[in-house]
Design a protein around this motif. Sequence first.
Motif, PDB file in Angstrom:
ATOM      1  N   LEU A  69       0.831  -1.193   0.000  1.00  0.00           N
ATOM      2  CA  LEU A  69       0.000   0.000   0.000  1.00  0.00           C
ATOM      3  C   LEU A  69       0.873   1.254   0.000  1.00  0.00           C
ATOM      4  O   LEU A  69       1.408   1.650   1.049  1.00  0.00           O
ATOM      5  N   PRO A  70       1.065   1.897  -1.140  1.00  0.00           N
ATOM      6  CA  PRO A  70       1.834   3.145  -1.161  1.00  0.00           C
ATOM      7  C   PRO A  70       1.045   4.260  -0.487  1.00  0.00           C
ATOM      8  O   PRO A  70      -0.174   4.355  -0.630  1.00  0.00           O
ATOM      9  N   ALA A  71       1.745   5.083   0.279  1.00  0.00           N
ATOM     10  CA  ALA A  71       1.065   6.166   0.991  1.00  0.00           C
ATOM     11  C   ALA A  71       2.009   7.350   1.127  1.00  0.00           C
ATOM     12  O   ALA A  71       3.218   7.227   0.945  1.00  0.00           O
ATOM     13  N   GLU A  72       1.428   8.482   1.446  1.00  0.00           N
ATOM     14  CA  GLU A  72       2.244   9.661   1.719  1.00  0.00           C
ATOM     15  C   GLU A  72       1.520  10.547   2.733  1.00  0.00           C
ATOM     16  O   GLU A  72       0.292  10.479   2.880  1.00  0.00           O
ATOM     17  N   THR A  73       2.284  11.336   3.444  1.00  0.00           N
ATOM     18  CA  THR A  73       1.726  12.289   4.385  1.00  0.00           C
ATOM     19  C   THR A  73       2.682  13.468   4.488  1.00  0.00           C
ATOM     20  O   THR A  73       3.760  13.455   3.889  1.00  0.00           O
ATOM     21  N   THR A  74       2.281  14.473   5.230  1.00  0.00           N
ATOM     22  CA  THR A  74       3.098  15.679   5.387  1.00  0.00           C
ATOM     23  C   THR A  74       3.508  15.838   6.842  1.00  0.00           C
ATOM     24  O   THR A  74       2.668  15.720   7.747  1.00  0.00           O
ATOM     25  N   CYS A  75       4.763  16.082   7.060  1.00  0.00           N
ATOM     26  CA  CYS A  75       5.258  16.298   8.423  1.00  0.00           C
ATOM     27  C   CYS A  75       4.594  17.541   9.007  1.00  0.00           C
ATOM     28  O   CYS A  75       4.654  18.615   8.404  1.00  0.00           O
ATOM     29  N   PRO A  76       3.973  17.435  10.171  1.00  0.00           N
ATOM     30  CA  PRO A  76       3.314  18.609  10.767  1.00  0.00           C
ATOM     31  C   PRO A  76       4.294  19.661  11.272  1.00  0.00           C
ATOM     32  O   PRO A  76       3.901  20.804  11.512  1.00  0.00           O
ATOM     33  N   ALA A  77       5.578  19.290  11.399  1.00  0.00           N
ATOM     34  CA  ALA A  77       6.557  20.236  11.920  1.00  0.00           C
ATOM     35  C   ALA A  77       7.223  21.067  10.828  1.00  0.00           C
ATOM     36  O   ALA A  77       7.419  22.274  10.980  1.00  0.00           O
ATOM     37  N   CYS A  78       7.566  20.408   9.693  1.00  0.00           N
ATOM     38  CA  CYS A  78       8.316  21.132   8.663  1.00  0.00           C
ATOM     39  C   CYS A  78       7.676  21.091   7.281  1.00  0.00           C
ATOM     40  O   CYS A  78       8.229  21.627   6.324  1.00  0.00           O
ATOM     41  N   ALA A  79       6.529  20.417   7.172  1.00  0.00           N
ATOM     42  CA  ALA A  79       5.773  20.321   5.915  1.00  0.00           C
ATOM     43  C   ALA A  79       6.471  19.479   4.853  1.00  0.00           C
ATOM     44  O   ALA A  79       6.095  19.515   3.675  1.00  0.00           O
TER      45      ALA A  79
END
Length: 231
Positions: A69-79
Motif C-alpha cells: 500500500l503506497p502512501a504519503e503524508t506531510t510532516c506537521p513540523a516542517c511540511a
Amino acid sequence: MVVAMRSPGDAALLDIWEQGQARGPVARTKLLLGAALPELDDAERAALAVSAADIALLRLRGAIFGGRLPAETTCPACAEVLEFELDAAALIHGIAKREPDAPGGECDFREPAIGDLEAIAGIADPDAAMHRLASLCRRAPDASPNGAEIERIDALYGQTAIRLRLDCAACGNTWHEVFDVAAYLWQEVARRAGALLDEIHILAAAYGWSEAQILALSETRRTAYLQRCGA
C-alpha cells in the motif's frame, strides 16, 4: 484453511463507485464490505466489529490491487512530504493480535461495530456522538453511561484504530497518525473507476462498443485496443 478473497470485476467496481458517490464514509465502508464479504447480509456486515471490518477490507484491497500500500503524508513540523509503503499482511497481523474486547477488569463495553458508527454518523457534536456510541456498546444497555464510562468507550474505540508511527528524516520529528483503511481503499476504487471510465469513453468513441462489451474484454485485450487508439 484461509480461502483467498476474489477480486470483484471492473463492472462491480464501477457499480460500487457509482452507488457511493452521494454517500458518507460509513455507507461507503458498507459498500466495500459488500464486495469483501458477499456471503453476509447487510445486518451481518453492520454487526462486524471495526477491527474485523478493517481486516476484511485489507484482504479485499490485496485481492484488487495487491498487498503493498503506497502512501504519503506531510510532516506537521516542517511540511516535508513523506512517502512510504505499508504491508497489508503486517497490518492484518497487527489487528488480529489485539484484543480490545477482552473480558475482565473494567471492560464493560464491546468493541464498536460498523452499525454503531452508522448510527452516530449524523451526530455533529462529538460529545453527543461519543455518548450515543457508549450507549450502543454498553454491555448493560438499560443504564445511561456516565462520564467515566464514556471515557472508557472512547479509549476502547481508539484501540481499534490503526496508528502509524512516522519519523521525518528532514527535521527528526516523530508523530502518530491514524490509518483509515476504508477511506484509503475508497480513494483507490475512485481512481480505478475514473481510469475505467476514460477507457470506456475512448473505446466507445473509436469502435461504437457498449460499456458492457468493453468491460467484458480482458485487460490485456482492452489495453491492446487502447494502444491502437493512441491512448
